[in-house]
Structure formats: structure tokens, C-alpha cells
Design an enzyme around this catalytic site. Structure first.
Site, PDB file in Angstrom:
ATOM      1  CE  LYS A   1     -14.249  -9.346  -4.929  1.00  0.00           C
ATOM      2  NZ  LYS A   1     -14.720 -10.495  -4.119  1.00  0.00           N
TER       3      LYS A   1
ATOM      4  CE1 TYR B   1       2.333   4.749  -4.062  1.00  0.00           C
ATOM      5  CE2 TYR B   1       2.729   4.090  -1.796  1.00  0.00           C
ATOM      6  CZ  TYR B   1       3.202   4.543  -3.007  1.00  0.00           C
ATOM      7  OH  TYR B   1       4.541   4.777  -3.178  1.00  0.00           O
TER       8      TYR B   1
ATOM      9  CB  SER C   1       2.760   0.333  -2.766  1.00  0.00           C
ATOM     10  OG  SER C   1       3.394   0.776  -1.596  1.00  0.00           O
TER      11      SER C   1
END
Length: 130
Positions: free
Chosen positions: A25, A74, A41
Site C-alpha cells: 500500500k 496496472y 493506467s
């Protein structure tokens, strides 16, 4: 059937069962750019990728704190040390420069392994620096 009997009956399932858990994260990074006309992306600074144990082309979830949007996409490797967090292509419609995002990846693992697994969590400083 007593408690131990119930556990014993389900033990083979627990041993082989896999669950999805938090792997990595990047918490509260700031979008530096949104590029609608780029193929791809999420471009992410390579320093952030390395610190969070993320690799190019890895599937991630991007959660926009400002507007509540959640997208799956991604990663594309961005210039190391640049602080870049850029939403590309259609993802660019889900956030704007200055928005705060949380970038999350998950991993599948055995249930027992997941109990002791420790995810990589990164808290970027100003400019998305480490």
C-alpha cells in the site's frame, strides 16, 4: 459434536484454503498528473514502487480520497525520484492533479501463511518522496 471435533472436521479446508490479503500500500500519495490520451493506467515513481514492493504491470486498486472513486488498473514504471503518480487513459477521468490516492495491491496465500504475513506500507512525504 464437541468444539475440537468441529475444528478437526474443517482442518483440511483451512490448511489448503487461500485468501486474498493486503500485499502493498502507498498511503495518501498525491496525483501529479492525469493524462487521458496516454495508453496505460498508473505511472508510479520507481522509488515508491520499490519501497512498496510493487512491480511493473502489477494489478492495483487506486482509491481516490477526494472523490471516493475506486479503480482497478496496472502499474507503469515512472522516473525514479520524480514523485510521479499519473492516472493514464480512461483512469484519468477518475482523479485530478492534487487529489490524494491510496494505491493497493493484494496477494493470494495460504490461510496459515496469511496470519503472519506483513504487508509493505509506504507513507509518502510532500512531493511523493520517501
Amino acid at each position: 459434536m464437541n468444539f475440537l471435533g468441529k475444528i478437526h472436521r474443517h482442518l483440511p479446508k483451512l490448511i489448503t484454503m487461500e485468501i486474498e490479503v493486503l500485499k502493498s500500500k502507498v498511503h495518501r500519495a498525491v496525483i501529479t498528473e492525469a493524462n487521458l490520451n496516454y495508453v496505460g493506467s498508473l505511472t508510479l515513481d520507481e522509488d515508491l514502487m520499490e519501497a512498496a514492493n510493487l512491480i511493473e504491470n502489477e494489478k492495483v486498486q487506486v482509491v481516490n480520497v477526494n472523490n471516493g472513486e475506486r479503480i482497478e488498473t496496472y502499474i507503469i514504471k515512472g522516473k525514479r525520484g520524480s514523485g510521479v503518480v499519473c492516472l493514464n487513459g480512461p483512469a484519468a477521468r477518475k482523479g485530478a492533479e492534487g487529489d490524494i490516492v491510496i494505491i493497493i495491491s493484494y496477494a493470494n496465500m495460504k490461510f496459515e501463511e496469511a496470519k503472519t504475513f506483513k504487508p509493505w506500507i509506504v507513507f509518502p512525504k510532500e512531493g511523493n518522496k520517501l
